[in-house]
Design an enzyme around this catalytic site. Structure first.
Site, PDB file in Angstrom:
ATOM      1  CE1 TYR A  73      15.142 -49.659   9.750  1.00 45.90           C
ATOM      2  CE2 TYR A  73      15.351 -47.761  11.231  1.00 45.90           C
ATOM      3  CZ  TYR A  73      14.911 -49.520  10.517  1.00 45.90           C
ATOM      4  OH  TYR A  73      14.246 -50.292  12.067  1.00 45.90           O
ATOM      5  CE  LYS A 131      18.435 -50.124  12.143  1.00 45.27           C
ATOM      6  NZ  LYS A 131      16.935 -50.235  12.940  1.00 45.27           N
TER       7      LYS A 131
HETATM    8  N1  PDD Z   1      16.018 -50.747  15.873  1.00 45.08           N
HETATM    9  N2  PDD Z   1      16.255 -55.266  16.298  1.00 45.08           N
HETATM   10  C1  PDD Z   1      15.362 -54.216  15.266  1.00 45.08           C
HETATM   11  C2  PDD Z   1      14.009 -55.245  14.721  1.00 45.08           C
HETATM   12  C3  PDD Z   1      15.714 -52.737  15.768  1.00 45.08           C
HETATM   13  O1  PDD Z   1      14.960 -52.515  14.957  1.00 45.08           O
HETATM   14  C4  PDD Z   1      16.932 -52.270  16.642  1.00 45.08           C
HETATM   15  C5  PDD Z   1      16.953 -51.305  16.774  1.00 45.08           C
HETATM   16  C6  PDD Z   1      17.212 -53.047  17.193  1.00 45.08           C
HETATM   17  C7  PDD Z   1      18.573 -52.701  17.630  1.00 45.08           C
HETATM   18  O2  PDD Z   1      20.172 -52.200  17.243  1.00 45.08           O
HETATM   19  P1  PDD Z   1      20.567 -51.052  17.573  1.00 45.08           P
HETATM   20  O3  PDD Z   1      21.601 -51.049  18.386  1.00 45.08           O
HETATM   21  O4  PDD Z   1      22.078 -50.763  16.076  1.00 45.08           O
HETATM   22  O5  PDD Z   1      19.802 -49.767  17.561  1.00 45.08           O
HETATM   23  C8  PDD Z   1      17.124 -54.384  17.224  1.00 45.08           C
HETATM   24  C9  PDD Z   1      15.921 -48.963  15.542  1.00 45.08           C
HETATM   25  C10 PDD Z   1      16.512 -48.444  16.518  1.00 45.08           C
HETATM   26  C11 PDD Z   1      14.646 -48.268  14.730  1.00 45.08           C
HETATM   27  O6  PDD Z   1      14.070 -49.338  14.118  1.00 45.08           O
HETATM   28  O7  PDD Z   1      14.210 -47.180  15.109  1.00 45.08           O
END
Ligand code: PDD
Length: 295
Positions: free
Chosen positions: A37, A153
């Site tokens: 995702y 992710k």
């Molecule tokens: N999550 N680390 C983890 C485990 C995360 O799930 C996320 C973001 C981040 C930050 O990544 P970014 O700056 O690219 O949003 C770090 C998203 C927002 C979510 O799972 O909804």
């Protein structure tokens, strides 16, 4: 009440109302959490760092040996359609790709003829209210029970879900994940520490998600001459920090002011958001309004 998911959503080549969108219960996302995702913030209807998000999506697809069902231009065109149709100027776009639905349950990959499932929708981007920002939020530390490819992710987020719920059950906003004595990141955010005027950021390894917001923060720190060290952060350094912040596409930058019930920082600023985090938040807002909103 404002809906959380805008209509239409996108599912497997069609734009349709959420209420009419459905997938097979044999979908491997449902059976195995076998999918990936992305979450892309949108400011003034402009998708922020869309190329970087689509590159991270590709890296995750490569990491789980799942072919990308759409070309970059097709991704962009579907994202732009969702943004256009949604009622909000600031949004968050959710994208998901799973390994599709075979006609049986088998751990090994289905035949190549089984198409991936693609789902995407727009939500409002809800920024943290000023009064919450002014106080900062509470967090706990928990052992990092995730697998060894946290740089991907993927939608199999059970360990993250359990960690975040443990935080919420204790009235906290985030859980900070500790592995082998080091703080890696939060359950759904990256974590930064300030000590003696130096910004500390954990390095991008297979044990941390390479956040797009993390990159923006490092760029802003460098361009403003902020002293910065990218290295592992020991749990003891976390507890002795002057400031701790979390970052993500949806939370932007948010101070963590209590950790495991103890105030973060010392002296007058103990338990309050610190000046470096405030400065970084301001730089981020300036960048957002002058660059991100202009596309
Ligand atoms: N999550 N680390 C983890 C485990 C995360 O799930 C996320 C973001 C981040 C930050 O990544 P970014 O700056 O690219 O949003 C770090 C998203 C927002 C979510 O799972 O909804």
């Amino acid at each position: 009440m404002t809906p959380y998911v805008a209509d239409p959503v996108y599912l497997n080549g069609r734009f349709l109302p959420l209420a009419e969108a459905g997938v097979s219960p044999l979908d491997r996302g449902f059976l195995y959490g076998d999918g990936v995702y992305e979450v892309i913030p949108v400011y003034s209807r402009r998708a922020f760092r869309i190329d970087e998000h689509l590159q991270r999506l590709q890296a995750t697809l490569d990491g789980i040996s799942l072919g990308n069902p759409l070309a970059v231009d097709a991704w962009k065109s579907l994202i732009f359609k969702l943004i256009e149709a949604a009622p909000w100027d600031d949004q968050s776009i959710y994208l998901q790709v799973t390994r599709g639905a075979d006609d049986k349950r088998d751990h090994a990959f289905p035949p190549a003829s089984v198409p991936a499932s693609v789902f995407a929708f727009a939500s409002p981007l809800l920024t943290t209210p000023a009064e919450v920002r002014a106080q900062g939020v509470a967090a706990i530390t928990v052992p990092d029970l995730r697998w060894s490819r946290c740089d991907l992710k993927v939608i199999s987020l059970l360990a993250n879900v359990l960690a975040r719920q443990q935080a919420v059950a204790q009235g906290c906003a985030e859980a900070l994940l500790i592995r082998d004595g080091h703080m890696k990141e939060g359950a759904a955010s990256n974590i930064f520490v300030v000590k003696d005027g130096v910004l500390l950021a954990p390095p991008k390894t297979q044990l941390m998600l390479p956040g797009i917001t993390y990159d923006v923060i490092l760029e802003l720190a460098e361009s403003h001459g902020q002293r910065l060290e990218i290295r592992e952060i020991h749990e003891n350094e976390l507890r002795a920090a002057d400031e701790v912040w979390m970052s993500s596409s949806t939370k932007e930058i948010l101070a963590i002011t209590t950790l495991d019930g103890q105030p973060v920082g010392s002296g007058e600023l103990a338990g309050k958001p610190g000046p470096f985090g405030e400065q970084m938040w301001q730089w981020y807002q300036d960048f957002k309004n002058s660059v991100m909103r202009k596309g």
